[in-house]
Enzyme design. Structure first.
Site, PDB file in Angstrom:
ATOM      1  N   THR A  88     -13.087   4.116   5.281  1.00 52.52           N
ATOM      2  CA  THR A  88     -13.702   4.211   6.604  1.00 52.52           C
ATOM      3  C   THR A  88     -14.572   5.460   6.689  1.00 52.52           C
ATOM      4  OG1 THR A  88     -11.880   3.067   7.714  1.00 52.52           O
ATOM      5  CG2 THR A  88     -13.205   4.519   9.077  1.00 52.52           C
TER       6      THR A  88
ATOM      7  N   ASN B  21     -10.380   0.465   0.225  1.00 54.27           N
ATOM      8  CA  ASN B  21      -9.383   0.287   1.288  1.00 54.27           C
ATOM      9  C   ASN B  21      -9.940   0.665   2.656  1.00 54.27           C
ATOM     10  OD1 ASN B  21      -7.858  -0.082  -1.005  1.00 54.27           O
ATOM     11  ND2 ASN B  21      -6.265   1.355  -0.459  1.00 54.27           N
TER      12      ASN B  21
ATOM     13  N   ASP C  50       0.850  -1.190   0.000  1.00 52.86           N
ATOM     14  CA  ASP C  50       0.000   0.000   0.000  1.00 52.86           C
ATOM     15  C   ASP C  50       0.890   1.246   0.000  1.00 52.86           C
ATOM     16  OD1 ASP C  50      -2.395   1.363   0.102  1.00 52.86           O
ATOM     17  OD2 ASP C  50      -2.585   1.260   2.283  1.00 52.86           O
TER      18      ASP C  50
ATOM     19  N   GLY D 230      -9.338   5.329   1.711  1.00 48.25           N
ATOM     20  CA  GLY D 230     -10.041   5.998   2.800  1.00 48.25           C
ATOM     21  C   GLY D 230     -11.488   5.570   2.881  1.00 48.25           C
TER      22      GLY D 230
ATOM     23  N   ASN E 292      -8.748   0.640   6.838  1.00 47.95           N
ATOM     24  CA  ASN E 292      -7.765   0.383   7.886  1.00 47.95           C
ATOM     25  C   ASN E 292      -8.185   1.036   9.196  1.00 47.95           C
ATOM     26  OD1 ASN E 292      -5.397  -0.509   9.143  1.00 47.95           O
ATOM     27  ND2 ASN E 292      -4.263   1.312   8.563  1.00 47.95           N
ATOM     28  N   THR E 293      -8.509   2.328   9.133  1.00 48.73           N
ATOM     29  CA  THR E 293      -8.830   3.091  10.343  1.00 48.73           C
ATOM     30  C   THR E 293      -9.941   2.430  11.153  1.00 48.73           C
ATOM     31  OG1 THR E 293      -8.206   5.111   9.166  1.00 48.73           O
ATOM     32  CG2 THR E 293      -9.472   5.382  11.197  1.00 48.73           C
TER      33      THR E 293
END
Length: 286
Positions: free
Chosen positions: A212, A231, A85, A210, A233-234
């Protein structure tokens, strides 16, 4: 099942109107949770590894071996890609490819356009030689992810997107269209008109960074306009940290990491399963 590149899974997702989630690895528990969720949901999955997280976990080879070991232990039957990433350089992408990554992102979006084309082409040449897929980015995604900090959002230019895809042969494209890394300050505003134009003009699966905090209706609209990779992650990090805090607050004398990281792993798994269902990838690996 051996690790695969992202090319086939994303083309299939684009054709069939769903998106595959990229969930970032931060440690062993994240890796366990994401693989378990993918197998239970019968969903293809992309394991994202940032350069910083790779260093934290002991290097790219360590990450690849950890993933392969878990896939064997858990008898994973769904398609799994390991993706670099936000690769910051040709060297970083090459290192990941030689360590066994099956996909890389070269993020040259902060360079002038011609430099982006030249660097991306170089990465594509090496990656395709090894059967590895390549993602590139245009424009500026706001917020911060790992070592990548962006102030403000710059929308990707559709003309440049078309040219980049034609001249480099990338497998998927992340055009910045209003999303940010990390939590949103206010309501996300995605450029759907530009997204549709870029999708039609490039013909490749699009990537949304982004993921989330973007409302489900916007996620679904993005998928309908050719976004095939999202994507996250947060959201996983927040769910994990929240659970650790709760467990330690309830048991202040606890010191065995398995007793608080185990529940954190379950929280990540639940979050990933929710995302897979939202993105429509559940059941698509059967």
């Amino acid at each position: 099942m051996p690790l695969v590149s992202m090319t086939e899974m994303l083309n299939k997702a684009k054709e069939n109107g769903y998106a595959v989630g990229q969930f970032n690895l931060n440690n062993l528990e994240f890796t366990q949770a994401i693989l378990q969720a993918a197998e239970e949901e019968k969903s293809p999955v992309i394991l994202g590894v940032s350069e910083g997280a790779g260093r934290y976990m002991g290097g790219f080879k360590t990450v690849v071996n950890m993933v392969k070991g878990l896939m064997e232990e858990y008898n994973i039957t769904v398609p799994v890609a390991i993706h670099l990433d936000h690769g910051s350089s040709f060297e970083s992408c090459a290192k990941a490819i030689h360590a066994g990554f099956t996909s890389v992102m070269i993020d040259a979006s902060h360079h002038p356009f011609e430099e982006n084309v030249a660097l991306t082409s170089k990465v594509v040449e090496l990656a395709h030689l090894h059967g590895v897929s390549v993602e590139a980015e245009l424009g500026v995604v706001g917020g911060q992810e790992d070592d990548v900090v962006a102030n403000g959002i710059i929308y990707a230019n559709p003309d440049e997107c078309e040219e980049l895809v034609k001249r480099t042969g990338i497998d998927c494209l992340a055009p910045a269209l209003g999303s940010v890394h990390g939590p949103y300050k206010g309501e996300p505003k995605l450029g759907f008109v530009e997204m549709e134009e870029i999708s039609n003009r490039t013909g490749v699966p699009l990537v949304l960074h982004g993921g989330t905090g973007i409302p489900t209706k916007d996620i679904q609209k993005a998928i309908s306009l050719g976004t095939a990779k999202i994507n996250v992650n947060t959201e996983n990090q927040m769910a994990s940290a929240k659970r650790v805090r709760e467990v330690l607050a309830e048991n202040p004398d606890l010191y065995d990491p398995r007793k608080y990281l185990g529940p954190a792993r379950e929280a990540i798994k639940e979050t990933v399963i929710g995302k897979m269902r939202e993105f429509g990838s559940s059941g698509k690996a059967e």
